[in-house]
Design an enzyme around this catalytic site. Structure first.
Site: not given
Ligand code: SF4
Ligand code: SF4
Length: 391
Positions: A195, A138
């Site tokens: 999503c 990091d």
């Molecule tokens: S990171 Fe997780 S919450 Fe964000 S769009 Fe992708 S699947 Fe969905």
């Protein structure tokens, strides 16, 4: 040994050293990642993290092979930590408590991982013969999420963190760069699909587009990396998050499999119960000595007492709980302007909700003694705020 046997042996060794995932890639960043990084820096989204925009560091970040002369392979590794034992609603409802990012509940991962990466690198020498190697956690200019994706360890989600299909995203990344030639793994496939849960939930709208986080708005940056007066418009959005923010991970469907609060059998960061949802009053009462003692070996030391108590004042100001007013009043004479300035703001928030115009007298007295310009500005805005709400 054949390629696959070599990799299986490296993976077995990595597991022995506490790494849940271990994949290999070439020391190259794709054009897409390099362009995205350049665009992010050009837009100033790194905020006060000036080192991220330094030309030489930027060049090295875009060209991983520059991190080690004649580097041939990068081994990317993931170390898991225990996910939060609370969900988003529980964390936000606990207004007398502060939320600390789950990775920071125990020991500092930099120390823990570096030691283990070095031990694994020594094993590689024994396995593959002596090679030049460097280990990173990091702190160096390494595009760790991009390398993890090209190594097949996991894909970079829309919140920009790395996600694994079974383990979710509750892990930290480290890398071993080596001159040894090791067969690379296939890159990961992105499974975010349509999503947008992380984008929708972000309290400050910091994920300004899929895969782009404006650090200047992100609560993790504001509470940890930013060491000044937090912009007023963002304070009320920070809720009770006093060190980092896990909201985008908490709502990610891929973390459902990872299990809420399911303690890892052997969490190498050794999370401490008192850091899960710490009591805000106890945090505000820490002096330098007790801060150092309480956060011994913890990543929370990064903010120093001044940064943490600034965040605690904001959480109290957002709580709607006038019971905090005496505790905030007690730090109005603190030696640290950052704490005085945020304490007076917090008193203003609570006093205006509770019709506590009497607090004006206290603030007027503070103003008479105050020499710091930034704090005087906070005092002036707070007096206006209380008077406006008293009319
Ligand atoms: S990171 Fe997780 S919450 Fe964000 S769009 Fe992708 S699947 Fe969905
Ligand atoms: S860490 Fe918090 S503030 Fe930062 S992008 Fe995620 S949800 Fe938003």
């Amino acid at each position: 040994m054949r390629n696959q046997e070599v990799k299986a042996t490296i993976r077995a060794k990595a597991v022995q050293h506490g790494f849940a995932l271990c994949c290999v890639t070439r020391p190259q960043a794709g054009r897409m990642h390099a362009d995205a990084l350049q665009g992010w820096v050009d837009a100033g989204m790194q905020g006060d993290m000036g080192w991220m925009a330094e030309k030489s560091r930027l060049q090295r970040r875009m060209n991983p092979s520059s991190m080690l002369t004649e580097a041939s392979s990068v081994i990317t590794l993931a170390m898991r930590y225990t996910p939060p034992a609370y969900d988003l609603a529980e964390a936000s409802a606990a207004t007398v408590r502060g939320v600390v990012s789950a990775y920071a509940h125990g020991d500092d991962y930099h120390e823990v991982m570096k030691k283990r990466l070095k031990a694994l690198a020594a094993d590689l020498d024994a396995l593959l013969g002596k090679h030049d190697q460097r280990v990173f956690v990091d702190t160096a200019p390494v595009l760790e999420h991009a390398l993890a994706e090209s190594a097949g360890l996991g894909w970079q989600g829309k919140h920009t963190l790395t996600i694994h299909r079974q383990l979710g995203s509750w892990f930290l990344l480290g890398e071993i760069f080596t001159t040894a030639v090791i067969e690379p793994d296939a890159p990961a496939v992105n499974h975010c699909g349509s999503c947008s849960a992380c984008i929708d939930v972000c309290p400050t709208a910091a994920i300004i587009a899929p895969y782009v986080v404006d650090a200047r708005l992100c609560i993790s940056y504001l509470t940890i990396e930013f060491d000044g007066f937090i912009p007023h418009a963002l304070r009320s959005l920070m809720g009770n998050r006093i060190y980092g923010c896990d909201d985008c991970q908490l709502v990610c469907p891929w973390n459902e499999h990872a299990g809420k609060g399911a303690a890892l059998e052997d969490d190498l960061l050794k999370p401490r119960g008192e850091n899960h949802l710490p009591d805000l009053v106890s945090m505000l009462q820490l002096d330098e000595g007790s801060f150092r003692l309480h956060f011994r070996k913890s990543p929370v030391r990064r903010t120093g007492r001044r940064g943490l108590l600034r965040n605690v004042c904001i959480a109290m100001g957002n709580s709607g709980d006038a019971g905090f007013i005496p505790h905030l009043t007690a730090v109005l004479a603190d030696a640290e302007p950052l704490i005085r300035g945020h304490a007076v703001w917090a008193i203003g928030q609570l006093a205006s909700q509770e019709n506590r115009a009497d607090m004006l007298d206290v603030i007027v007295r503070m103003n008479a003694a105050e020499k710091n310009d930034a704090v005087r500005e906070e005092i002036s805005l707070t007096m206006q705020h209380i008077r406006m709400n008293d009319d």
